[in-house]
Design a protein around this motif. Structure first.
Motif, short mmCIF file in Angstrom:
data_model
loop_
_atom_site.label_atom_id
_atom_site.label_comp_id
_atom_site.label_asym_id
_atom_site.label_seq_id
_atom_site.Cartn_x
_atom_site.Cartn_y
_atom_site.Cartn_z
N MET A 280 13.95 1.65 2.33
CA MET A 280 13.07 1.08 1.47
C MET A 280 12.46 -0.27 2.00
O MET A 280 13.26 -0.85 2.98
CB MET A 280 13.78 0.55 0.10
N LEU A 281 11.45 -0.84 1.52
CA LEU A 281 10.76 -1.95 2.14
C LEU A 281 11.35 -3.30 1.42
O LEU A 281 10.66 -4.02 1.01
CB LEU A 281 9.21 -1.91 1.81
N ASP A 282 12.72 -3.39 2.06
CA ASP A 282 13.00 -4.92 1.78
C ASP A 282 14.20 -5.18 2.84
O ASP A 282 14.60 -4.02 3.43
CB ASP A 282 13.69 -5.06 0.19
N ALA A 283 14.32 -6.34 3.10
CA ALA A 283 14.97 -6.88 4.22
C ALA A 283 16.34 -6.10 4.46
O ALA A 283 16.85 -5.86 5.53
CB ALA A 283 15.06 -8.22 4.62
N LEU A 284 17.05 -6.30 3.24
CA LEU A 284 18.35 -5.82 3.06
C LEU A 284 18.45 -4.48 3.29
O LEU A 284 19.46 -3.55 4.17
CB LEU A 284 18.81 -6.19 1.65
N SER A 285 17.45 -3.54 2.62
CA SER A 285 17.54 -2.18 2.73
C SER A 285 17.33 -1.69 4.38
O SER A 285 17.80 -0.85 4.82
CB SER A 285 16.66 -1.45 1.84
N ALA A 307 14.29 11.89 11.57
CA ALA A 307 12.93 11.44 10.85
C ALA A 307 13.38 10.06 9.88
O ALA A 307 14.30 10.18 9.25
CB ALA A 307 12.07 12.42 9.95
N LEU A 308 12.39 9.23 10.01
CA LEU A 308 12.45 7.98 9.16
C LEU A 308 11.19 8.05 8.02
O LEU A 308 10.14 8.10 8.60
CB LEU A 308 12.43 6.86 10.24
N VAL A 309 11.89 7.89 6.92
CA VAL A 309 10.99 7.97 5.71
C VAL A 309 11.13 6.82 5.14
O VAL A 309 12.24 6.22 4.56
CB VAL A 309 11.27 9.00 4.61
N LEU A 310 10.03 6.10 4.75
CA LEU A 310 10.00 4.65 4.15
C LEU A 310 9.62 4.93 2.55
O LEU A 310 8.39 5.22 2.61
CB LEU A 310 9.26 3.70 4.67
N ASP A 314 4.53 0.75 -0.56
CA ASP A 314 3.05 -0.10 -0.56
C ASP A 314 3.43 -1.50 -1.41
O ASP A 314 2.62 -2.29 -1.57
CB ASP A 314 2.26 0.65 -1.09
N SER A 315 4.97 -1.42 -1.56
CA SER A 315 5.13 -2.75 -2.32
C SER A 315 4.88 -3.99 -1.67
O SER A 315 4.87 -4.18 -0.51
CB SER A 315 6.59 -2.92 -2.49
N ARG A 316 4.16 -4.89 -2.57
CA ARG A 316 3.69 -6.03 -1.94
C ARG A 316 4.68 -7.26 -1.91
O ARG A 316 4.95 -7.90 -2.71
CB ARG A 316 2.73 -6.67 -2.70
N VAL A 317 5.70 -7.07 -0.70
CA VAL A 317 6.97 -7.66 -0.67
C VAL A 317 7.07 -8.65 0.46
O VAL A 317 7.83 -9.13 0.87
CB VAL A 317 8.19 -7.03 -0.93
N GLY A 318 5.85 -8.83 1.03
CA GLY A 318 5.83 -9.64 2.25
C GLY A 318 6.47 -9.11 3.42
O GLY A 318 6.57 -9.83 4.28
N ILE A 319 6.49 -7.66 3.63
CA ILE A 319 7.15 -7.13 4.74
C ILE A 319 5.99 -6.38 5.19
O ILE A 319 5.38 -5.39 4.56
CB ILE A 319 8.22 -6.33 4.74
N THR A 320 5.62 -6.34 6.73
CA THR A 320 4.61 -5.87 7.25
C THR A 320 5.12 -4.57 8.12
O THR A 320 6.20 -4.40 8.10
CB THR A 320 3.65 -6.49 8.02
N GLY A 321 4.08 -3.58 8.33
CA GLY A 321 4.45 -2.43 9.32
C GLY A 321 5.28 -3.05 10.62
O GLY A 321 6.04 -2.45 11.05
N GLU A 322 4.58 -4.34 10.99
CA GLU A 322 5.31 -4.75 12.26
C GLU A 322 6.55 -5.44 12.20
O GLU A 322 7.66 -5.11 12.87
CB GLU A 322 4.36 -5.89 12.84
#
Ligand SMILES: Nc1ncnc2c1ncn2[C@@H]1O[C@H](COP(=O)(O)OP(=O)(O)O)[C@@H](O)[C@H]1O
Ligand SMILES: [Mg+2]
Length: 407
Positions: A280-285, A307-310, A314-322
């Motif tokens: 998931m799209l947060d630093a901890l996860s 395979a890696l599934v995220l 699209d959560s706007r949590v301040g984490i980009t694809g990079e």
């Protein structure tokens, strides 16, 4: 394997030698060429016996054992090492693989299971795939570091998307204590894996069929026990048999898992041909996802088959694809958006690939299914068979390129 395995057994202090020997395989295929007690002063024995394999036995977390493995690997990097622990492997599994061991089992496992692990460790080191002779269907193990990441959502929607695309798909709910695949697919638990594990006689496809629940999409589901206390009936030994038989009965077997590398999850990873790692799209996860990927690497899992599934991508949590690439070290294969229709569909017991076909989430799940359909099409039947016996077997070049292109 025809050759007899000559093993040197090293026991950490406090481990009962008689108990361990009573569990080891006997007969033609296995021979104990020496026993080291206490893991000290063992180097002479190691050199004099030159075993095919080192079997290290401890009772749960042990720094002495880790140090011993580390030294044994340095002394003979090509010799496989399998660890047996009589206590809980919690917090230990990762360290054991890091120290250089090939596998870890929790006792009491049956001698068949130990034999299997030993043969596999040797086969892997020899780079040989142990062909089983039957073309087995791909088995996709859906993993995620924590609860609530979306493992159940993804495994149930992937299974249904494969069925909707005209393939025979089969889902196993391996979250043995708190499995909720049944709820998410609106299925009544008339029969569960608990009933199957308690039934007598051998596991064959005809018998198994009676324990599979059928979803409207055509997918078949083996549900988790209805109560947590029933989980203990399901042994790792039983699961290995089960997975192999299920893979002869379907085009795809998907396994939904609980969080963490429990013995059941390790057995599923070992038997699988592919892993679908969910983050998931947060630093901890993301940090935990990276740890999960590293653990698979230490288990020598073929990276082409991961395979890696995220999820909630699209959560706007301040984490980009990079940022994701920088933290995990690879680009996700599939992104699944956050969608309020998802909890609605879960509550209705109707997977979103069917309930809201045109939603972004449904499209993502179809793309995930398509990825596995293409990967299977490109695998030669022989390669699929080999994958069943040794997930570490190299993928055919074409499939490799395909995954490389996606990455
Ligand atoms: N992309 C998403 N958008 C909205 N809700 C989601 C999404 N992914 C998961 N959820 C919600 O989070 C809950 C937990 O997901 P679940 O698949 O059960 O996680 P896990 O199996 O990893 O514990 C689900 O009930 C679902 O409603
Ligand atoms: Mg779940």
């Amino acid at each position: 394997m025809a050759d007899r395995i000559q093993a040197l057994v090293a026991l950490d202090s406090g481990v009962d030698s008689n108990y361990v020997q009573s569990l080891l395989p006997s007969g033609e295929s296995f021979e104990v060429v020496g026993i080291i007690n206490g893991l000290d002063e063992s180097w002479r024995t190691l050199q004099e016996t030159a075993p095919d394999l080192l079997l290290v036995v401890c009772s749960g977390y042990s720094d002495r054992t880790l140090y011993f493995i580390d030294s044994a690997v340095k002394a003979a990097p090509e010799r496989p090492i399998v660890v047996l622990t009589t206590g809980s492997p919690n917090g230990f599994v990762r360290r054991v693989f890091e120290s250089g061991a090939d596998d870890i089992l929790t006792l009491p496992d049956s001698s068949d299971q130990i034999s299997f692990a030993l043969e596999k460790a040797i086969a892997r080191r020899r780079g040989a795939a142990v062909a089983s002779g039957i073309a087995l269907a791909p088995m996709i193990c859906v993993l995620g570091p924590k609860g609530g990441t979306g493992k159940t959502l993804i495994s149930s929607n992937l299974t249904v998307a494969l069925a909707a695309a005209g393939h025979k798909s089969l889902l196993v709910d391996l979250d043995l204590q708190f499995g909720d695949v049944g709820l998410s697919l609106g299925l009544r638990p008339d029969k569960t894996i608990y009933d199957l594990a308690r039934s007598s006689g051998s596991l064959d496809s005809e018998k198994l069929e009676a324990y599979l629940m059928r979803h409207a999409s055509g997918a078949r589901i083996l549900l988790a026990p209805t109560r947590p206390d029933q989980a203990s009936v399901v042994t790792v030994d039983f699961l290995r048999d089960l997975f192999t038989t299920l893979r002869t009965m379907s085009d795809y077997v998907i396994v939904d898992t609980p969080p963490g590398f429990t013995p059941e999850v390790i057995a599923a990873i070992d038997t699988s041909s592919h892993v679908c790692m969910v983050g998931m799209l947060d630093a901890l996860s993301l940090k935990n996802t990276k740890l999960g990927l590293e653990t698979l690497e230490l288990m020598a899992y073929n990276p082409e088959r991961i395979a890696l599934v995220l999820n909630r991508a699209d959560s706007r949590v301040g984490i980009t694809g990079e940022d994701v690439e920088a933290i995990i070290g690879r680009v996700p294969d599939i992104l699944i958006p956050s969608d309020r229709l998802i909890p609605l569909s879960v509550n209705e017991g109707e997977p979103i690939v069917l309930a809201e076909e045109r939603s972004g989430a449904a499209r993502s799940f179809r793309a995930l299914a398509e990825m596995y359909i293409e990967a299977k099409d490109e695998l030669e039947p022989a390669a699929v068979t080999a994958a069943a016996a040794a997930a570490a077997a190299p993928a055919p070049e074409r499939a490799k390129r395909r995954f490389a292109r996606r990455a």
